[in-house]
Design a protein around this motif. Structure first.
Motif, PDB file in Angstrom:
ATOM      1  N   ASN A 155      -5.161  17.400   4.453  1.00 31.53           N
ATOM      2  CA  ASN A 155      -6.421  17.933   3.936  1.00 31.53           C
ATOM      3  C   ASN A 155      -6.211  18.750   2.668  1.00 31.53           C
ATOM      4  N   LYS A 156      -5.075  19.424   2.566  1.00 34.22           N
ATOM      5  CA  LYS A 156      -4.803  20.224   1.378  1.00 34.22           C
ATOM      6  C   LYS A 156      -4.700  19.334   0.144  1.00 34.22           C
ATOM      7  N   LEU A 157      -4.131  18.144   0.312  1.00 36.41           N
ATOM      8  CA  LEU A 157      -4.007  17.227  -0.818  1.00 36.41           C
ATOM      9  C   LEU A 157      -5.348  16.574  -1.151  1.00 36.41           C
ATOM     10  N   GLY A 158      -6.174  16.383  -0.136  1.00 36.51           N
ATOM     11  CA  GLY A 158      -7.504  15.815  -0.383  1.00 36.51           C
ATOM     12  C   GLY A 158      -7.482  14.391  -0.907  1.00 36.51           C
ATOM     13  N   ILE A 159      -6.590  13.567  -0.369  1.00 34.65           N
ATOM     14  CA  ILE A 159      -6.495  12.185  -0.850  1.00 34.65           C
ATOM     15  C   ILE A 159      -7.278  11.238   0.050  1.00 34.65           C
ATOM     16  N   GLY A 160      -7.853  10.221  -0.574  1.00 36.84           N
ATOM     17  CA  GLY A 160      -8.622   9.227   0.165  1.00 36.84           C
ATOM     18  C   GLY A 160      -7.885   7.906   0.264  1.00 36.84           C
ATOM     19  N   ARG A 161      -8.540   6.943   0.896  1.00 38.01           N
ATOM     20  CA  ARG A 161      -7.912   5.638   1.157  1.00 38.01           C
ATOM     21  C   ARG A 161      -7.528   4.935  -0.143  1.00 38.01           C
ATOM     22  N   GLU A 162      -8.387   5.001  -1.152  1.00 43.47           N
ATOM     23  CA  GLU A 162      -8.114   4.321  -2.409  1.00 43.47           C
ATOM     24  C   GLU A 162      -6.861   4.880  -3.087  1.00 43.47           C
ATOM     25  N   THR A 163      -6.723   6.188  -3.063  1.00 44.63           N
ATOM     26  CA  THR A 163      -5.538   6.827  -3.648  1.00 44.63           C
ATOM     27  C   THR A 163      -4.282   6.414  -2.903  1.00 44.63           C
ATOM     28  N   VAL A 164      -4.362   6.407  -1.581  1.00 43.94           N
ATOM     29  CA  VAL A 164      -3.202   6.033  -0.765  1.00 43.94           C
ATOM     30  C   VAL A 164      -2.773   4.600  -1.071  1.00 43.94           C
ATOM     31  N   LEU A 165      -3.705   3.694  -1.209  1.00 45.29           N
ATOM     32  CA  LEU A 165      -3.374   2.294  -1.506  1.00 45.29           C
ATOM     33  C   LEU A 165      -2.706   2.170  -2.876  1.00 45.29           C
ATOM     34  N   LEU A 166      -3.188   2.939  -3.850  1.00 44.53           N
ATOM     35  CA  LEU A 166      -2.564   2.934  -5.172  1.00 44.53           C
ATOM     36  C   LEU A 166      -1.124   3.451  -5.099  1.00 44.53           C
ATOM     37  N   VAL A 167      -0.928   4.497  -4.320  1.00 42.73           N
ATOM     38  CA  VAL A 167       0.409   5.079  -4.164  1.00 42.73           C
ATOM     39  C   VAL A 167       1.334   4.097  -3.453  1.00 42.73           C
ATOM     40  N   PHE A 168       0.825   3.428  -2.416  1.00 34.90           N
ATOM     41  CA  PHE A 168       1.606   2.383  -1.724  1.00 34.90           C
ATOM     42  C   PHE A 168       2.102   1.351  -2.728  1.00 34.90           C
ATOM     43  N   LYS A 169       1.175   0.846  -3.526  1.00 29.32           N
ATOM     44  CA  LYS A 169       1.490  -0.232  -4.465  1.00 29.32           C
ATOM     45  C   LYS A 169       2.525   0.215  -5.493  1.00 29.32           C
ATOM     46  N   GLU A 170       2.318   1.394  -6.066  1.00 26.83           N
ATOM     47  CA  GLU A 170       3.223   1.889  -7.104  1.00 26.83           C
ATOM     48  C   GLU A 170       4.616   2.148  -6.538  1.00 26.83           C
ATOM     49  N   THR A 171       4.670   2.697  -5.334  1.00 23.88           N
ATOM     50  CA  THR A 171       5.958   2.982  -4.699  1.00 23.88           C
ATOM     51  C   THR A 171       6.738   1.696  -4.470  1.00 23.88           C
ATOM     52  N   GLU A 172       6.082   0.694  -3.935  1.00 20.69           N
ATOM     53  CA  GLU A 172       6.752  -0.581  -3.652  1.00 20.69           C
ATOM     54  C   GLU A 172       7.199  -1.270  -4.939  1.00 20.69           C
ATOM     55  N   GLN A 173       6.405  -1.152  -5.997  1.00 28.73           N
ATOM     56  CA  GLN A 173       6.744  -1.811  -7.264  1.00 28.73           C
ATOM     57  C   GLN A 173       7.974  -1.194  -7.925  1.00 28.73           C
ATOM     58  N   GLN A 174       8.124   0.115  -7.825  1.00 31.33           N
ATOM     59  CA  GLN A 174       9.178   0.814  -8.573  1.00 31.33           C
ATOM     60  C   GLN A 174      10.436   1.110  -7.773  1.00 31.33           C
ATOM     61  N   PHE A 175      10.340   0.986  -6.473  1.00 29.36           N
ATOM     62  CA  PHE A 175      11.427   1.420  -5.602  1.00 29.36           C
ATOM     63  C   PHE A 175      12.741   0.675  -5.836  1.00 29.36           C
ATOM     64  N   GLU A 176      12.701  -0.653  -5.836  1.00 26.41           N
ATOM     65  CA  GLU A 176      13.942  -1.425  -5.923  1.00 26.41           C
ATOM     66  C   GLU A 176      14.677  -1.178  -7.237  1.00 26.41           C
ATOM     67  N   GLU A 177      13.924  -1.043  -8.327  1.00 22.95           N
ATOM     68  CA  GLU A 177      14.581  -0.781  -9.604  1.00 22.95           C
ATOM     69  C   GLU A 177      15.304   0.565  -9.580  1.00 22.95           C
ATOM     70  N   MET A 178      14.671   1.567  -9.004  1.00 23.32           N
ATOM     71  CA  MET A 178      15.308   2.876  -8.917  1.00 23.32           C
ATOM     72  C   MET A 178      16.568   2.811  -8.047  1.00 23.32           C
ATOM     73  N   CYS A 179      16.535   2.021  -6.990  1.00 21.84           N
ATOM     74  CA  CYS A 179      17.719   1.859  -6.139  1.00 21.84           C
ATOM     75  C   CYS A 179      18.859   1.203  -6.913  1.00 21.84           C
ATOM     76  N   ARG A 180      18.530   0.199  -7.720  1.00 22.66           N
ATOM     77  CA  ARG A 180      19.585  -0.481  -8.502  1.00 22.66           C
ATOM     78  C   ARG A 180      20.257   0.482  -9.475  1.00 22.66           C
ATOM     79  N   ILE A 181      19.498   1.446  -9.974  1.00 25.55           N
ATOM     80  CA  ILE A 181      20.048   2.413 -10.922  1.00 25.55           C
ATOM     81  C   ILE A 181      20.852   3.504 -10.220  1.00 25.55           C
TER      82      ILE A 181
END
Length: 280
Positions: free
Chosen positions: A251-277
């Motif tokens: 509740n302190k962050l005040g995030i909704g479903r749309e924000t969470v879905l965007l964060v899911f997508k961005e995390t999955e897109q960038q994760f593997e590249e960061m691991c390779r580095i």
């Protein structure tokens, strides 16, 4: 036999090498003006392994550079002090903790999870107009205590893993049951020894227990990012469970479903590249 006292843990932590001088200088520069970038760059060039990892990070899609950066001074000029502080801290911790380790399966899982939380925390911070670089740094370091446990206390770590499997609980719950202390406490002790800023120390020490803190926004953000990453199962750890999310922190962050879905997508897109580095 499996119990681990904080006194014993702190003694081991204080025997570890300190962070490189360049990282200490960068972290102590938070909030200061008139920082001598040339001096920082010159210090950094003394550590070629750190330079190499930092430049790989700077040239990743994570930072969306329009052209390849070939020198530390150029990276400072284009990315700025704040981003470079994050990159150099990430590179230093990686080289110091992971470099030279035979990456046992459990250690690699822990590190993959930490990288994912760093990426997720930064994405969340962007959506919430919070400090993205600070969020990334704390996300990367939030479970550093698990690496301390795995690398320096392997017997106790194996007992924790066995308890987790037998009792179908989280690693955090298993640590408290078996050891009497947990990785958040170990992580906070380590970053305190490293003299990282107090808000980073508190966020690492309280990321599983945000309700016991003063509901600091950074603690809430890392707590939620940690749960999201467990839900995405990016560490590929079949034994790990998704921890409960604190209602107050959410509740302190005040995030909704749309924000969470965007964060899911961005995390999955960038994760593997960061691991390779960061996992080389």
């Amino acid at each position: 036999m499996n119990k681990l006292s904080m006194d014993e843990a702190v003694k081991t932590i204080r025997s570890l090498p300190p962070l490189p001088e360049i990282v200490t200088d960068l972290l102590s520069s938070m909030g200061k003006e008139n920082i001598d970038i040339d001096t920082l760059a010159e210090k950094l060039t003394r550590d070629q392994a750190l330079v190499a990892t930092t430049l790989r990070l700077a040239n990743s899609s994570f930072y969306g550079m329009s052209h390849r950066v070939s020198s530390i001074r150029e990276a400072f000029a284009i990315l700025g002090l704040k981003s470079m502080r994050t990159l150099i801290t990430a590179a230093s911790v990686t080289n110091g903790f992971i470099g030279g380790q035979s990456l046992a399966d459990e250690i690699e899982k822990n590190w993959r999870h930490s990288i994912a939380v760093a990426v997720c925390a930064k994405a969340l911070a962007r959506q919430l107009n919070q400090d993205q670089e600070l969020a990334f740094t704390v996300g990367l370091l939030h479970d550093i205590g698990r690496l301390v446990l795995a690398i320096y206390f392997p017997e106790q770590h194996q007992a924790v893993l066995a308890h987790r499997t037998t009792h179908d609980c989280t690693a955090f719950q298993a640590e408290q049951a078996v050891l009497g202390i947990d990785h958040a406490m170990l992580g906070q002790a380590l970053v305190e020894y490293w003299k990282l800023p107090p808000d980073i120390q508190l966020a690492i020490g309280n990321h599983h227990t945000p309700d016991q803190s003063k509901q600091n926004a950074l603690i809430s953000l890392v707590h939620v990012a940690d749960a999201i990453v467990h839900a995405l199962d990016l560490a590929l750890d079949e034994e790990e469970l998704v921890p409960l999310i604190s209602t107050a922190a959410w509740n302190k962050l005040g995030i909704g479903r749309e924000t969470v879905l965007l964060v899911f997508k961005e995390t999955e897109q960038q994760f593997e590249e960061m691991c390779r580095i960061l996992i080389v």
